[in-house]
Design an enzyme around this catalytic site. Structure first.
Site, PDB file in Angstrom:
ATOM      1  N   SER A   1      23.714  62.498  54.126  1.00 56.56           N
ATOM      2  CA  SER A   1      22.450  63.246  54.091  1.00 56.56           C
ATOM      3  C   SER A   1      21.260  62.456  53.577  1.00 56.56           C
ATOM      4  O   SER A   1      20.127  62.921  53.677  1.00 56.56           O
ATOM      5  CB  SER A   1      22.603  64.505  53.245  1.00 56.56           C
ATOM      6  OG  SER A   1      23.228  65.482  54.017  1.00 56.56           O
TER       7      SER A   1
ATOM      8  N   LYS B   1      18.551  61.945  55.951  1.00 56.34           N
ATOM      9  CA  LYS B   1      17.556  62.991  56.215  1.00 56.34           C
ATOM     10  C   LYS B   1      16.167  62.598  55.694  1.00 56.34           C
ATOM     11  O   LYS B   1      15.152  63.082  56.193  1.00 56.34           O
ATOM     12  CB  LYS B   1      18.007  64.317  55.582  1.00 56.34           C
ATOM     13  CG  LYS B   1      19.314  64.861  56.172  1.00 56.34           C
ATOM     14  CD  LYS B   1      19.851  66.042  55.360  1.00 56.34           C
ATOM     15  CE  LYS B   1      21.175  66.565  55.901  1.00 56.34           C
ATOM     16  NZ  LYS B   1      21.757  67.631  55.045  1.00 56.34           N
TER      17      LYS B   1
ATOM     18  N   TYR C   1      22.529  63.780  65.229  1.00 56.68           N
ATOM     19  CA  TYR C   1      22.600  64.077  63.787  1.00 56.68           C
ATOM     20  C   TYR C   1      23.853  63.454  63.145  1.00 56.68           C
ATOM     21  O   TYR C   1      23.771  62.817  62.091  1.00 56.68           O
ATOM     22  CB  TYR C   1      22.564  65.602  63.595  1.00 56.68           C
ATOM     23  CG  TYR C   1      22.868  66.052  62.190  1.00 56.68           C
ATOM     24  CD1 TYR C   1      21.912  65.951  61.187  1.00 56.68           C
ATOM     25  CD2 TYR C   1      24.113  66.573  61.853  1.00 56.68           C
ATOM     26  CE1 TYR C   1      22.187  66.350  59.885  1.00 56.68           C
ATOM     27  CE2 TYR C   1      24.393  66.984  60.559  1.00 56.68           C
ATOM     28  CZ  TYR C   1      23.434  66.866  59.578  1.00 56.68           C
ATOM     29  OH  TYR C   1      23.718  67.254  58.293  1.00 56.68           O
TER      30      TYR C   1
ATOM     31  N   TYR D   1      20.430  70.121  47.115  1.00 56.23           N
ATOM     32  CA  TYR D   1      20.921  71.445  47.523  1.00 56.23           C
ATOM     33  C   TYR D   1      20.760  72.450  46.380  1.00 56.23           C
ATOM     34  O   TYR D   1      19.719  72.449  45.722  1.00 56.23           O
ATOM     35  CB  TYR D   1      22.376  71.348  48.010  1.00 56.23           C
ATOM     36  CG  TYR D   1      22.553  70.299  49.071  1.00 56.23           C
ATOM     37  CD1 TYR D   1      21.829  70.375  50.247  1.00 56.23           C
ATOM     38  CD2 TYR D   1      23.407  69.223  48.895  1.00 56.23           C
ATOM     39  CE1 TYR D   1      21.969  69.417  51.243  1.00 56.23           C
ATOM     40  CE2 TYR D   1      23.555  68.259  49.877  1.00 56.23           C
ATOM     41  CZ  TYR D   1      22.828  68.362  51.044  1.00 56.23           C
ATOM     42  OH  TYR D   1      22.965  67.414  52.009  1.00 56.23           O
TER      43      TYR D   1
ATOM     44  N   VAL E   1      26.996  63.416  51.062  1.00 58.90           N
ATOM     45  CA  VAL E   1      28.410  63.682  50.760  1.00 58.90           C
ATOM     46  C   VAL E   1      29.289  62.430  50.818  1.00 58.90           C
ATOM     47  O   VAL E   1      30.467  62.495  50.492  1.00 58.90           O
ATOM     48  CB  VAL E   1      29.036  64.799  51.641  1.00 58.90           C
ATOM     49  CG1 VAL E   1      28.440  66.151  51.336  1.00 58.90           C
ATOM     50  CG2 VAL E   1      28.957  64.460  53.114  1.00 58.90           C
TER      51      VAL E   1
HETATM   52  N1  GLU Z   1      26.985  64.959  57.755  1.00 63.10           N
HETATM   53  C1  GLU Z   1      27.107  65.864  56.645  1.00 63.10           C
HETATM   54  C2  GLU Z   1      27.130  67.290  57.139  1.00 63.10           C
HETATM   55  O1  GLU Z   1      26.367  67.627  57.989  1.00 63.10           O
HETATM   56  C3  GLU Z   1      25.964  65.659  55.695  1.00 63.10           C
HETATM   57  C4  GLU Z   1      26.019  66.539  54.482  1.00 63.10           C
HETATM   58  C5  GLU Z   1      25.616  65.812  53.210  1.00 63.10           C
HETATM   59  O2  GLU Z   1      25.653  64.598  53.141  1.00 63.10           O
HETATM   60  O3  GLU Z   1      25.282  66.508  52.239  1.00 63.10           O
HETATM   61  O4  GLU Z   1      27.930  68.089  56.732  1.00 63.10           O
END
Ligand code: GLU
Length: 312
Positions: free
Chosen positions: A64, A67, A191, A239, A257
């Protein structure tokens, strides 16, 4: 105040002895294979120095954290139009929650929860092939890091494609509300691959320098946009633990993650840490602690300097 290298060495030595390291992400099978004993940390400074400790040259899955880069590309390309697709409020929900999306009629709360990031990727994919967009994302990240040796791990992308049912649900849900331009599978293909970019702590710390707005760092987009991305990192970057990260660290950050965190000290430094074990909100357990220690040691906070060892 200790010097940065001393602080990094002490933090890495302390983390090496920890037994409780959190849980590696199991829902992406390729990530479940990563050794939870790994720990790396790096600090990039505007004068081109990179200080580091531990496994700071090993590439890991940025997940993530990507992003932040796609949001940068989207704001550079679409400007404020982007905000018709996605909000900029903290969600207070898990990273992959579907609950809020129904309440808010398919417009995700912010660009860092999964639904919001999928909407951002969809917006910059429009009119392009996924391959072209992924090429653009890689060019952006490589230019920011000043390093061409940054790649996508296709096994991780395949692994998430095979198991990413929840993300498919989020994308389909947005499509039903007219908030997805491309077919869900196409947007998710892009993505999952952006999430599967691998970088080392040293590369990631360098790549974050443009977000410090310090003189001499790469200028990837205008200063107003950089300020706003930092604001969203501070309020939404962890989050449903974003408030806790702001409380403990006091700096804009974005977790993934894969166990990485990118953290920005405006005007001063860009920090990357990696420890694959996650806490229950899906953020790196020891990574969060390491950044908290470093920020406290160095007196780094956007809320004013502090040198108290145990501020609680
Ligand atoms: N590719 C992961 C997902 O979409 C990213 C989530 C993350 O890194 O928090 O679940």
């Amino acid at each position: 105040m200790p010097d940065i290298q001393d602080s990094l060495d002490r933090i890495a030595a302390d983390m090496a002895g920890r037994m409780d390291r959190g849980e590696v992400a199991h829902y992406i099978p390729e990530l479940a294979r990563v050794d939870p004993a790994r720990f790396g940390i790096a600090v990039a400074l505007p004068d081109d120095r990179v200080l580091s400790a531990g496994d700071s040259t090993l590439p890991f899955s940025i997940q993530s954290i990507s992003k932040v880069f796609t949001l940068s590309i989207a704001l550079g390309r679409l400007g404020d139009q982007l905000w018709s697709r996605v909000g900029r409020e903290p969600s207070g929900q898990a990273f992959n929650s579907i609950l809020q999306l129904e309440h808010e009629k398919g417009r995700p709360r912010n660009p860092f929860i999964n639904a919001g990031a999928i909407a951002v990727t969809d917006a910059i994919l429009a009119g392009h092939q996924p391959k072209e967009l992924l090429g653009e994302i890689l060019r952006f990240v490589r230019a920011a890091a000043g390093d061409d040796d940054i790649h996508i791990n296709h096994a991780v992308a395949r692994s998430e494609t095979a198991t990413g049912h929840r993300n498919l649900a989020l994308a389909s849900f947005m499509k039903s509300y007219g908030n997805l331009i491309n077919p869900p599978e196409l947007t998710l293909g892009a993505y999952f691959h952006q999430c599967a970019i691998e970088m080392s702590c040293q590369q990631l710390a360098r790549a974050g320098l443009y977000l410090t707005s310090a003189a001499g760092t790469p200028r990837m987009l205008g200063p107003d946009r950089v300020r706003r991305i930092n604001a969203i990192m501070m309020t939404c970057g962890h989050y449903d633990a974003s408030g806790d990260f702001a409380f403990r660290v006091g700096l804009p950050g974005k977790s993934g993650v894969g166990g990485g965190i990118l953290c920005i000290v405006p005007g001063k430094a860009s920090v990357a840490v990696w420890s694959p074990g996650l806490n229950k909100q899906g953020n790196s357990q020891l990574g969060t602690e390491a950044i908290e220690r470093l920020a406290s040691d160095m007196g780094w906070s956007v809320f004013g300097a502090s040198h108290t060892a145990n501020p609680d």
